[in-house]
Design a protein around this motif. Structure first.
Motif, PDB file in Angstrom:
ATOM      1  N   ALA B  13     -37.647  -2.276   0.433  1.00 26.70           N
ATOM      2  CA  ALA B  13     -36.250  -1.894   0.219  1.00 26.70           C
ATOM      3  C   ALA B  13     -36.057  -1.236  -1.154  1.00 26.70           C
ATOM      4  O   ALA B  13     -36.395  -1.820  -2.183  1.00 26.70           O
ATOM      5  CB  ALA B  13     -35.359  -3.116   0.343  1.00 26.70           C
ATOM      6  N   ASP B  14     -35.497  -0.021  -1.114  1.00 25.10           N
ATOM      7  CA  ASP B  14     -35.314   0.764  -2.338  1.00 25.10           C
ATOM      8  C   ASP B  14     -34.566  -0.018  -3.408  1.00 25.10           C
ATOM      9  O   ASP B  14     -34.932  -0.010  -4.580  1.00 25.10           O
ATOM     10  CB  ASP B  14     -34.523   2.040  -2.030  1.00 25.10           C
ATOM     11  N   VAL B  15     -33.489  -0.690  -2.936  1.00 22.54           N
ATOM     12  CA  VAL B  15     -32.616  -1.309  -3.924  1.00 22.54           C
ATOM     13  C   VAL B  15     -33.354  -2.411  -4.689  1.00 22.54           C
ATOM     14  O   VAL B  15     -33.205  -2.542  -5.900  1.00 22.54           O
ATOM     15  CB  VAL B  15     -31.325  -1.844  -3.266  1.00 22.54           C
ATOM     16  N   HIS B  16     -34.213  -3.142  -3.980  1.00 22.47           N
ATOM     17  CA  HIS B  16     -34.923  -4.229  -4.654  1.00 22.47           C
ATOM     18  C   HIS B  16     -36.085  -3.712  -5.491  1.00 22.47           C
ATOM     19  O   HIS B  16     -36.397  -4.264  -6.541  1.00 22.47           O
ATOM     20  CB  HIS B  16     -35.384  -5.280  -3.637  1.00 22.47           C
ATOM     21  N   GLU B  18     -35.886  -0.918  -7.023  1.00 24.14           N
ATOM     22  CA  GLU B  18     -35.212  -0.389  -8.210  1.00 24.14           C
ATOM     23  C   GLU B  18     -34.778  -1.527  -9.135  1.00 24.14           C
ATOM     24  O   GLU B  18     -34.965  -1.454 -10.345  1.00 24.14           O
ATOM     25  CB  GLU B  18     -33.987   0.429  -7.763  1.00 24.14           C
ATOM     26  N   PHE B  19     -34.180  -2.593  -8.527  1.00 23.55           N
ATOM     27  CA  PHE B  19     -33.751  -3.753  -9.319  1.00 23.55           C
ATOM     28  C   PHE B  19     -34.941  -4.343 -10.098  1.00 23.55           C
ATOM     29  O   PHE B  19     -34.856  -4.625 -11.291  1.00 23.55           O
ATOM     30  CB  PHE B  19     -33.157  -4.848  -8.410  1.00 23.55           C
ATOM     31  N   LEU B  22     -36.191  -2.025 -12.829  1.00 25.65           N
ATOM     32  CA  LEU B  22     -35.287  -2.044 -13.969  1.00 25.65           C
ATOM     33  C   LEU B  22     -35.395  -3.343 -14.745  1.00 25.65           C
ATOM     34  O   LEU B  22     -35.282  -3.355 -15.969  1.00 25.65           O
ATOM     35  CB  LEU B  22     -33.840  -1.836 -13.510  1.00 25.65           C
ATOM     36  N   THR B  93     -34.417 -12.174   1.376  1.00 27.45           N
ATOM     37  CA  THR B  93     -32.996 -12.407   1.658  1.00 27.45           C
ATOM     38  C   THR B  93     -32.838 -13.491   2.729  1.00 27.45           C
ATOM     39  O   THR B  93     -31.748 -13.953   2.997  1.00 27.45           O
ATOM     40  CB  THR B  93     -32.322 -11.121   2.182  1.00 27.45           C
ATOM     41  N   ARG B 113     -34.606 -16.890  -3.041  1.00 22.44           N
ATOM     42  CA  ARG B 113     -33.691 -15.939  -2.396  1.00 22.44           C
ATOM     43  C   ARG B 113     -33.299 -14.885  -3.405  1.00 22.44           C
ATOM     44  O   ARG B 113     -33.028 -15.171  -4.559  1.00 22.44           O
ATOM     45  CB  ARG B 113     -32.428 -16.661  -1.919  1.00 22.44           C
ATOM     46  N   LYS B 114     -33.213 -13.677  -2.936  1.00 24.56           N
ATOM     47  CA  LYS B 114     -32.797 -12.591  -3.823  1.00 24.56           C
ATOM     48  C   LYS B 114     -31.314 -12.706  -4.095  1.00 24.56           C
ATOM     49  O   LYS B 114     -30.515 -12.705  -3.149  1.00 24.56           O
ATOM     50  CB  LYS B 114     -33.069 -11.235  -3.147  1.00 24.56           C
ATOM     51  N   PRO B 115     -30.915 -12.790  -5.339  1.00 26.69           N
ATOM     52  CA  PRO B 115     -29.468 -12.833  -5.620  1.00 26.69           C
ATOM     53  C   PRO B 115     -28.851 -11.479  -5.293  1.00 26.69           C
ATOM     54  O   PRO B 115     -29.494 -10.449  -5.382  1.00 26.69           O
ATOM     55  CB  PRO B 115     -29.391 -13.123  -7.118  1.00 26.69           C
ATOM     56  N   LEU B 116     -27.580 -11.544  -4.947  1.00 24.62           N
ATOM     57  CA  LEU B 116     -26.872 -10.315  -4.611  1.00 24.62           C
ATOM     58  C   LEU B 116     -26.508  -9.534  -5.885  1.00 24.62           C
ATOM     59  O   LEU B 116     -26.570  -8.308  -5.892  1.00 24.62           O
ATOM     60  CB  LEU B 116     -25.611 -10.686  -3.820  1.00 24.62           C
ATOM     61  N   GLU B 117     -26.154 -10.294  -6.875  1.00 20.74           N
ATOM     62  CA  GLU B 117     -25.654  -9.638  -8.110  1.00 20.74           C
ATOM     63  C   GLU B 117     -26.802  -9.262  -9.037  1.00 20.74           C
ATOM     64  O   GLU B 117     -27.741 -10.052  -9.254  1.00 20.74           O
ATOM     65  CB  GLU B 117     -24.678 -10.572  -8.828  1.00 20.74           C
ATOM     66  N   LEU B 118     -26.703  -8.099  -9.621  1.00 18.65           N
ATOM     67  CA  LEU B 118     -27.751  -7.544 -10.473  1.00 18.65           C
ATOM     68  C   LEU B 118     -28.111  -8.444 -11.672  1.00 18.65           C
ATOM     69  O   LEU B 118     -29.294  -8.685 -11.901  1.00 18.65           O
ATOM     70  CB  LEU B 118     -27.342  -6.145 -10.938  1.00 18.65           C
TER      71      LEU B 118
END
Lengths: 602, 139
Positions: B13-16, B18-19, B22, B93, B113-118
């Motif tokens: 997943a791109d978003v994870h 990237e998270f 970062l 998730t 679990r992956k937190p939702l908030e950055l």
């Protein structure tokens, strides 16, 4: 049409049998009645004939009496005696009433002359007296008087001893001193010979007309006779119809043994050969009777039904009606049976449809759950992508956003967070129906405490007071029990009134298990909404007042029901709510022992 | 303290990606992170670096092709003992208890679990990295 049922067939056969019996019985009755009628009529015929002949015979006694009283009865006197009686009118079938004299062989010529003179003197139109057919035959008994003369002119002077039938009968009459009839014979008339018979009554010399047997021949002087036309007699005596057959057989002189009818026997009104009587359905009768010393056999047959058409048709009518009734009954039973069968079929169909739809429903529920689970799971990833990059946009590039762009990003983020909560709730809900572990003893005390701990932050924030009594240990899924209490406590805090929220749990023994009461002092629920609150996405309040997805109580209900229990609510608006959860005994474990309460050892 | 490629992120997943990138970047450890976008790539990277395998594997469960469980199984049954001992932190998730059990049954070291908030995500990644690379003693 469906094959008739055995009951219908049985009813049909039963009714048909009853009908047949009734019809046969009635037909027998009709036959019996017809037999009786036939007997009566035949007897009546014989009686009528007997009576007629007897009447005529009696007439002979009068004639003989007249001759006995006046030894020399003149033709004029004779005519005077009979003329007023209207013989042919009053005695139908009587052709002639007359008298025959024993011709004395010694003074034959004188006798003839005397008769002739007397006849001529009467002036009645008698022809010349001649003894016929053989004037010289000795021992003649010649007809000297006859009335009426007209048609019997040819008989005048006839020698009764000249012909076998007459001679036999006259001999018998003379020897027995009584009236005797001849066998059927041809009557001698002016016109055509007529079928008939003579009945003759002997006259003896002297006053005693019944002399001793030895005297009879010697004292015999003549005979009164009556000539009877049988057809006329029968016609007048018997009311004949087109369907009536009457045959009269002369069997012979009395004493003759009646034998079977022979075609050669003399018969009156004979219609062909006699048929053997007495066969079944035969409407004929044979009666023997004695007519003036002769035996007659009367054969009587009714060609037509004696019993009226209506009466005769009754058995048939009953048979037809019975069959119709039987058919109607059979049809009715068949209809009722097939209607019943149809109803049973429909009921079976409905039952199996219901079962099928229940199975289908269970299957589709299961699929829906799986779908919800998978969909929620798969929805998470794109949602996280959107949410994550929105966050990156906001945090890392917030400075670059101009105007209301930053605001929009916030709105978008709020949306993704709400959606994330919704997906989490859906996952929880669908997972509650797919318990992943076998039920095990769960301390509800501990589950409650865990739920309270989960909600610690929210509880502190709202200043809520959460307390509990002693709760039992039940057989369930520990995580789900915690979730159950967390939802109920969370609800109590969320839907709070003005006062600081208070939530309390208590347990009590009920007949079928444990009842856990979770009460709060929140805003309460209107009684009309009590059923709705446990449905999915049933939120009674707009989003502006209370956050949430509307899955909380649906999840609670699902967990309770998966544990084999039930849930209800007691609540009034403004009075707080009490959720009553009953967990069945067979899965419930005894809770901590309490004063005065028996603890079942399990 | 960390060398390039010490942490292997297995994530599609791109978003994870990237998270996580970062998160490492924010600590100045961008080089330490190696990224595999699926299970096959992860196993290839491990094979390539047989002389110096990753010191920590951050493993997503839902992957195209080989699943996270498949990768976990492959690592634990790897020919190299060093590889077999690599701490594997499952980062997912999923909240399914069955996934949690299965992961530990396959000898995952943690299940997170992956937190939702950055911010929480950054914090979690930082904590995990510090724990497994700096605090924990491994053979």
């Amino acid at each position: 049409m469906r094959r008739p049922s055995s009951l219908a067939i049985a009813v049909f056969l039963g009714l048909a049998a009853v009908t047949a019996i009734a019809a046969v019985f009635l037909a027998r009755q009709v036959d019996r009645r017809e037999d009786q009628l036939l007997d009566e009529r035949a007897r009546a015929v014989v009686q009528a004939i007997d009576r007629r002949i007897e009447t005529y015979t009696e007439k002979l006694f009068g004639v003989r009496g007249a001759f006995s009283a006046s030894n020399e009865l003149t033709h004029a006197e004779y005519e005077a005696f009979l003329g007023t009686q209207g013989v042919s009118r009053r005695y139908p079938g009587v052709l002639a009433l007359g008298y025959a004299d024993l011709v004395p062989d010694a003074r034959r010529a004188a006798f003839i002359r005397g008769v002739d003179r007397d006849a001529q003197a009467a002036g009645l139109g008698y022809p010349e007296f001649v003894i016929r057919p053989n004037a010289q035959r000795p021992g003649s008994v010649a007809i000297t008087y006859v009335h009426p003369l007209g048609p019997n002119r040819a008989a005048y002077g006839l020698d009764l001893m000249s012909e076998a039938a007459r001679r036999t009968a006259l001999g018998l009459a003379r020897d027995q001193a009584r009236p005797v009839a001849t066998a059927p014979l041809r009557l001698v008339t002016e016109t055509t010979d007529q079928e008939g018979l003579l009945v003759m009554l002997p006259r003896y010399e002297g006053a005693d007309q019944s002399p001793a047997v030895g005297e009879r021949l010697r004292r015999f002087r003549g005979a009164a006779f009556v000539a009877i036309r049988l057809p006329d007699l029968i016609r007048s005596a018997v009311p004949t119809g087109p369907g009536l057959d009457l045959e009269i057989y002369d069997v012979g002189a009395v004493g003759t043994v009646p034998s079977r009818l022979r075609a050669g026997d003399e018969a009156f009104d004979l219609r062909g050969g006699a048929q053997a009587p007495g066969s079944s359905g035969d409407r004929s009768r044979i009666l023997d009777t004695e007519i003036a010393g002769r035996q007659w056999r009367i054969y009587y047959r009714a060609d037509e039904n004696l019993v009226g058409g209506g009466e005769r048709a009754t058995p048939w009518l009953i048979a037809i009606l019975g069959i119709v009734v039987a058919m109607l009954a059979t049809a009715a039973i068949s209809f009722a049976r097939s209607a019943q069968r149809r109803a049973v079929l429909i009921a079976d169909q409905m039952t199996s449809d219901l079962q099928a739809s229940q199975t289908e429903l269970a299957r589709s529920n299961e699929e829906l759950e799986r779908f919800a689970f998978l969909a929620s799971h798969d929805l998470q990833q794109p949602l996280r992508t959107v949410n994550g990059f929105l966050q990156l946009l906001e945090l890392r590039h917030g400075d670059e956003l101009k105007g209301r762009a930053k605001e929009y990003v916030e709105y978008a983020l709020r949306g993704t967070r709400q959606m994330s909560t919704l997906i989490d709730d859906l996952l929880t809900y669908s997972r509650a129906g797919r318990s992943e572990r076998a039920p095990e003893p769960v301390s509800l005390d501990r589950a409650w405490d865990a739920a309270v701990e989960q909600l610690q932050a929210a509880l502190e924030e709202s200043g809520a007071t959460v307390t509990r009594g002693d709760l039992p240990t039940v057989c369930a899924d520990a995580g789900q029990m915690t979730q159950l209490f967390a939802n109920l406590v969370g609800n109590g805090v969320k839907y709070r009134g003005d006062a600081p929220p208070e939530v309390r749990a208590d347990a009590r023994r009920v007949p079928d298990g444990w009842e856990i009461a979770v009460s709060d002092n929140g805003i309460g629920i209107d009684s009309s909404d009590h059923d709705r609150i446990f449905g999915m996405f049933r939120r009674l309040h707009g989003d502006d007042r209370f956050e949430g997805t509307g899955l909380g109580l649906a999840l609670v209900k699902r967990i309770v029901e998966n544990t084999g229990g039930r849930i209800g609510v007691e609540s009034q608006v403004g009075e707080g709510s009490t959720f009553l959860i009953t967990l069945p005994d067979d899965i419930a474990q005894p809770g901590p022992a309490r004063e005065g309460e028996a603890v079942s050892a399990r | 303290m960390t060398a390039p490629g010490d942490v292997l992120l297995v994530e599609d997943a791109d978003v994870h990606v990237e998270f996580t990138r970062l998160a490492f970047e924010s600590e100045g450890l961008a080089d330490a992170l190696a990224i595999a976008r699926d299970g096959e790539e992860a196993m290839a990277i491990i094979a390539d670096r047989a002389d110096r395998p990753p010191r920590l594997i951050l493993l997503d469960l839902k992957l195209p092709g080989m699943s996270g469980f498949d990768v976990l199984q492959a690592v634990r049954s790897h020919a190299s003992e060093q590889v077999r001992r690599t701490p594997v932190v499952v980062l997912t998730t999923s909240r399914a208890p069955s996934d949690v059990r299965r992961a530990y049954d396959l000898n995952a070291n943690s299940f997170l679990r992956k937190p939702l908030e950055l911010p929480e995500y950054f914090e979690l990644i930082g904590a995990v990295r510090a724990w497994w690379l700096e605090r924990v003693e491994l053979p």
